[in-house]
Design an enzyme around this catalytic site. Structure first.
Site, mmCIF file in Angstrom:
data_model
loop_
_atom_site.group_PDB
_atom_site.id
_atom_site.type_symbol
_atom_site.label_atom_id
_atom_site.label_comp_id
_atom_site.label_asym_id
_atom_site.label_seq_id
_atom_site.Cartn_x
_atom_site.Cartn_y
_atom_site.Cartn_z
ATOM 1 N N ASP A 121 0.825 -1.213 0.000
ATOM 2 C CA ASP A 121 0.000 0.000 0.000
ATOM 3 C C ASP A 121 0.857 1.261 0.000
ATOM 4 O OD1 ASP A 121 -2.061 -1.747 0.304
ATOM 5 O OD2 ASP A 121 -2.932 -0.756 2.050
ATOM 6 N N HIS A 146 3.700 -2.244 3.111
ATOM 7 C CA HIS A 146 3.693 -0.872 2.597
ATOM 8 C C HIS A 146 4.982 -0.636 1.824
ATOM 9 C CE1 HIS A 146 0.809 -0.735 5.875
ATOM 10 N NE2 HIS A 146 0.229 0.243 5.204
HETATM 11 ZN ZN ZN Z 1 -2.800 3.501 2.938
#
Ligand code: ZN
Length: 405
Positions: free
Chosen positions: A225, A366
């Site tokens: 992400d 992430h």
């Molecule tokens: Zn996010």
């Protein structure tokens, strides 16, 4: 205090010695929801102005945040190389504490002469423009403050290949919506002092690589992400070397600076999903604002890669059922959380994954956190040893379908 030092260092590192374009991205989700994204351009004078503007807002917000429940700071940007010398950056700030504050700031910068441009530098006949603008504003905002209209200033504007865009603050126009007001003036109706380059369109279509997946064997989907980021290239290199793939949930307003990375994602068998345009907290958005966040990201990804995302990951993992009815995109969460944004340690990331991974898991990571990048090779190797095949999220959904029928 520690965070301020790290942040200042980050500002310095990214703005002080940069020659290539990049994006500074700060995403926090502890007491406050914070998503700050702004560009680092090829010019340091411009970069210093931008970062000190953002830094000031960030510090003020951090000093105040503890006084409020559920505060949010969101800074997003627009960026345009108008021609080889002129760069346009717009910064849009939204703050929610006990009230809502929206601010706009624009920078139109001439690299050749190392100076910021005003409207007079850009438009030949500002008085003619002034006449048209007042007419339009009065028609649209009947309650507009007459003093404001009499002394209208054009401090905030950006240019792209089609429009000169002017921005006005809601307070000035007595607009109840509290949103920034912008007006697009088509360039062909203006006499300009500067030359605008016509956009080069290079959206080549890249088809998704066919893979040899045995759907009777275990599969897992890695997801990243909040990218793209300066780490994305490294992630793609590791995936390629390991013959693995992942799904990247992209924040649209960073995509333009990482065109090559986005193209590689598709070309090398990974998938791109939509993670909104500016990483706002979705529960605060109206239907139209939500659709805009989705559509702008769809468009920028399509323009760069020719690929149309089919899946969406809600920011901060939160959404209402109503939101789902506003889009055809499939909402995708995760069932294994690496907590990479929190732990900052490769062993803990590995632990978090391997204590709960199973067949059909979707793993959350992430791509703007260096420790997930550092751990990635080991994650992939261990999963391979456990007999997992790597698939994208859409492939995982396809496999679930096949298995259920
Ligand atoms: Zn996010």
């Amino acid at each position: 205090m520690k965070k301020i030092i790290i942040l200042s260092l980050l500002f310095f590192l990214l703005t002080g010695c940069s020659s290539e374009n990049d994006v500074v991205s700060i995403i926090e989700k502890k007491h406050s929801k914070i998503a700050v994204n702004y560009p680092v351009t090829s010019n340091n004078t411009l970069n210093n102005e931008i970062s000190s503007y953002v830094n000031k807002i960030y510090q003020e917000f951090k000093n105040e945040e503890k006084n409020y429940q559920n505060p949010e700071l969101n800074i997003s940007y627009t960026y345009k190389d108008v021609n080889k010398d002129i760069i346009c950056v717009g910064l849009i700030t939204e703050i929610y504490t006990d009230k809502e504050i929206n601010k706009i700031k624009t920078f139109t910068f001439d690299k050749k002469n190392n100076k910021f441009l005003t409207m007079e530098d850009v438009v030949k006949d500002v008085s003619a423009l002034d006449y048209v603008i007042k007419k339009v504003l009065l028609e649209k905002y009947r309650e507009a403050d007459m003093d404001f209209l009499a002394n209208i200033n054009y401090d905030y504007f950006t240019i792209d290949n089609e429009n000169l865009t002017l921005y006005f603050s809601p307070a000035e126009l007595k607009n109840d919506n509290k949103e920034i007001i912008y007006l697009d003036i088509p360039l062909n109706s203006l006499k300009l002092l500067i030359d605008i380059d016509k956009e080069k369109n290079d959206n080549t279509y890249i088809s998704i690589k066919k893979k040899n997946i045995d759907y009777n064997k275990k599969v897992v989907a890695l997801t990243f992400d909040d990218g793209p980021s300066k780490y994305t290239k490294k992630i793609l290199d590791i995936l390629k070397e390991e013959e693995a793939c992942a799904t990247f949930f992209i924040v649209g307003n960073k995509a333009l600076f990482y065109k090559e990375e986005l193209q590689r994602m598709i070309k090398e068998g990974s998938e791109i999903g939509n993670h909104s345009y500016s990483h706002k907290w979705l529960n605060r958005l109206s239907e139209n604002e939500f659709k805009e966040e989705i559509n702008k990201t769809q468009k920028v990804i399509e323009d760069i890669t020719g690929f149309t995302p089919k899946i969406f990951r809600p920011t901060y993992g939160g959404y209402s059922d109503k939101l789902k009815t506003y889009t055809d995109l499939n909402f995708i969460l995760w069932n294994v959380d690496s907590e990479d944004w929190k732990v900052k340690n490769t062993n803990k990331i590995l632990n978090n994954i391997f204590k709960s991974v199973k067949d059909e898991s979707i793993i959350l990571m992430h791509d703007n956190h260096e420790y997930s990048v550092k751990a990635l090779k080991e994650i992939i190797d261990n999963l391979k040893n456990d007999g997992y095949q790597f698939v994208t999220v859409s492939e995982l959904l396809e496999i679930q379908n096949l298995r259920n029928n």
